[in-house]
Scaffold this motif. Structure first.
Motif, PDB file in Angstrom:
ATOM      1  N   ILE A  28       0.782  -1.332  -0.146  1.00  0.00           N
ATOM      2  CA  ILE A  28       0.037   0.187   0.023  1.00  0.00           C
ATOM      3  C   ILE A  28       0.840   1.116   0.081  1.00  0.00           C
ATOM      4  N   VAL A  29       0.567   2.207  -0.713  1.00  0.00           N
ATOM      5  CA  VAL A  29       1.016   3.419  -0.997  1.00  0.00           C
ATOM      6  C   VAL A  29       0.289   4.487  -0.081  1.00  0.00           C
ATOM      7  N   ARG A  30      -0.858   4.424  -0.500  1.00  0.00           N
ATOM      8  CA  ARG A  30      -1.858   5.201   0.458  1.00  0.00           C
ATOM      9  C   ARG A  30      -3.336   4.609   0.180  1.00  0.00           C
ATOM     10  N   ILE A  31      -4.212   4.954   1.161  1.00  0.00           N
ATOM     11  CA  ILE A  31      -5.577   4.609   0.741  1.00  0.00           C
ATOM     12  C   ILE A  31      -6.264   5.900   0.620  1.00  0.00           C
ATOM     13  N   HIS A  32      -7.175   6.033  -0.435  1.00  0.00           N
ATOM     14  CA  HIS A  32      -8.165   7.276  -0.472  1.00  0.00           C
ATOM     15  C   HIS A  32      -9.245   7.323   0.361  1.00  0.00           C
ATOM     16  N   GLY A  33      -9.735   6.261   0.267  1.00  0.00           N
ATOM     17  CA  GLY A  33     -10.761   6.166   1.177  1.00  0.00           C
ATOM     18  C   GLY A  33     -11.281   4.741   1.654  1.00  0.00           C
ATOM     19  N   MET A  34     -12.210   4.442   2.426  1.00  0.00           N
ATOM     20  CA  MET A  34     -12.631   3.089   2.976  1.00  0.00           C
ATOM     21  C   MET A  34     -14.121   3.131   3.095  1.00  0.00           C
ATOM     22  N   SER A  35     -14.700   2.127   2.790  1.00  0.00           N
ATOM     23  CA  SER A  35     -16.199   2.283   2.978  1.00  0.00           C
ATOM     24  C   SER A  35     -16.815   0.758   3.439  1.00  0.00           C
ATOM     25  N   TRP A  36     -17.758   0.775   4.102  1.00  0.00           N
ATOM     26  CA  TRP A  36     -18.431  -0.299   4.516  1.00  0.00           C
ATOM     27  C   TRP A  36     -19.849  -0.559   3.525  1.00  0.00           C
ATOM     28  N   TYR A  37     -20.000  -1.758   3.374  1.00  0.00           N
ATOM     29  CA  TYR A  37     -21.165  -1.932   2.457  1.00  0.00           C
ATOM     30  C   TYR A  37     -21.811  -3.222   3.108  1.00  0.00           C
ATOM     31  N   ARG A  38     -22.973  -3.545   2.956  1.00  0.00           N
ATOM     32  CA  ARG A  38     -23.815  -4.561   3.474  1.00  0.00           C
ATOM     33  C   ARG A  38     -24.747  -5.258   2.279  1.00  0.00           C
ATOM     34  N   GLN A  39     -24.854  -6.696   2.604  1.00  0.00           N
ATOM     35  CA  GLN A  39     -25.948  -7.290   1.566  1.00  0.00           C
ATOM     36  C   GLN A  39     -26.487  -8.357   2.638  1.00  0.00           C
ATOM     37  N   ALA A  40     -27.892  -8.030   2.325  1.00  0.00           N
ATOM     38  CA  ALA A  40     -28.848  -9.195   3.051  1.00  0.00           C
ATOM     39  C   ALA A  40     -29.264 -10.213   2.004  1.00  0.00           C
ATOM     40  N   PRO A  41     -29.645 -11.432   2.478  1.00  0.00           N
ATOM     41  CA  PRO A  41     -30.253 -12.386   1.414  1.00  0.00           C
ATOM     42  C   PRO A  41     -31.325 -11.741   0.510  1.00  0.00           C
ATOM     43  N   GLY A  42     -30.963 -11.932  -0.881  1.00  0.00           N
ATOM     44  CA  GLY A  42     -31.960 -11.658  -1.681  1.00  0.00           C
ATOM     45  C   GLY A  42     -32.071 -10.217  -1.969  1.00  0.00           C
ATOM     46  N   LYS A  43     -31.152  -9.423  -1.217  1.00  0.00           N
ATOM     47  CA  LYS A  43     -31.109  -8.024  -1.548  1.00  0.00           C
ATOM     48  C   LYS A  43     -29.831  -7.247  -2.209  1.00  0.00           C
ATOM     49  N   GLU A  44     -29.717  -6.321  -2.714  1.00  0.00           N
ATOM     50  CA  GLU A  44     -28.540  -5.696  -3.503  1.00  0.00           C
ATOM     51  C   GLU A  44     -27.533  -5.105  -2.480  1.00  0.00           C
ATOM     52  N   ARG A  45     -26.306  -5.166  -2.588  1.00  0.00           N
ATOM     53  CA  ARG A  45     -25.363  -4.709  -1.634  1.00  0.00           C
ATOM     54  C   ARG A  45     -25.597  -3.190  -1.808  1.00  0.00           C
ATOM     55  N   GLU A  46     -25.593  -2.665  -0.655  1.00  0.00           N
ATOM     56  CA  GLU A  46     -25.842  -1.079   0.059  1.00  0.00           C
ATOM     57  C   GLU A  46     -24.669  -0.600   0.567  1.00  0.00           C
ATOM     58  N   LEU A  47     -24.701   0.703   0.427  1.00  0.00           N
ATOM     59  CA  LEU A  47     -23.641   1.487   1.206  1.00  0.00           C
ATOM     60  C   LEU A  47     -24.006   1.822   2.422  1.00  0.00           C
ATOM     61  N   VAL A  48     -22.926   1.640   3.385  1.00  0.00           N
ATOM     62  CA  VAL A  48     -23.637   1.658   4.829  1.00  0.00           C
ATOM     63  C   VAL A  48     -22.743   3.003   5.251  1.00  0.00           C
ATOM     64  N   ALA A  49     -21.607   3.172   5.086  1.00  0.00           N
ATOM     65  CA  ALA A  49     -20.765   4.122   5.516  1.00  0.00           C
ATOM     66  C   ALA A  49     -19.545   4.380   4.773  1.00  0.00           C
ATOM     67  N   ALA A  50     -19.136   5.641   4.435  1.00  0.00           N
ATOM     68  CA  ALA A  50     -17.833   5.716   3.834  1.00  0.00           C
ATOM     69  C   ALA A  50     -16.888   6.982   4.517  1.00  0.00           C
ATOM     70  N   ILE A  51     -15.494   6.646   4.479  1.00  0.00           N
ATOM     71  CA  ILE A  51     -14.633   7.748   5.029  1.00  0.00           C
ATOM     72  C   ILE A  51     -13.516   7.846   4.080  1.00  0.00           C
ATOM     73  N   THR A  52     -13.097   9.303   3.953  1.00  0.00           N
ATOM     74  CA  THR A  52     -11.881   9.397   3.257  1.00  0.00           C
ATOM     75  C   THR A  52     -10.617   9.519   3.928  1.00  0.00           C
TER      76      THR A  52
END
Length: 121
Positions: A28-52
């Motif tokens: 790793i040189v640097r991380i621009h940002g990180m995020s949490w996503y979640r996916q429940a059964p039968g549902k699409e993956r959705e954004l939970v939270a993000a941070i730069t």
């Protein structure tokens, strides 16, 4: 390459709390940002939270006021503090990171394998 490893998932009762962690490792040189996503059964993956890497945050509407995202730049680790958990929060939670890596360097995003969060009485 870059690896992301999530931890901290488990079973919790409604109203309880959990803290998830995502540790990034590799060339790793640097991380621009990180995020949490979640996916429940039968549902699409959705954004939970993000941070730069400068500390700016964004949250999905369903978790605002209950979840807090943070990042330790020195450790390349992201956290998600989850409070007042509801059954609807049950999902596999995935870590995502936009990373500059390697010697070229290159830019790409990476995903962790996910950690299961189950909220049930």
């Amino acid at each position: 390459q870059v690896q992301l490893v999530e931890s901290g998932g488990g079973l919790v009762q409604p109203g309880g709390s959990l803290t998830l962690s995502c540790a990034a490792s590799g060339n790793i040189v640097r991380i621009h940002g990180m995020s949490w996503y979640r996916q429940a059964p039968g549902k699409e993956r959705e954004l939970v939270a993000a941070i730069t890497n400068s500390g700016n945050t964004d949250y999905g509407d369903s978790v605002k006021g209950r979840f807090t995202i943070s990042m330790d730049n020195a450790k390349n680790t992201m956290y998600l503090q989850m409070n007042s958990l509801k059954p609807d929060d049950t999902a596999v939670y995935y870590c995502n990171a936009e990373v500059v890596f390697g010697s070229s360097p290159l830019l790409d995003d990476f995903w962790g394998q996910g950690t299961q969060v189950t909220v049930s009485s």
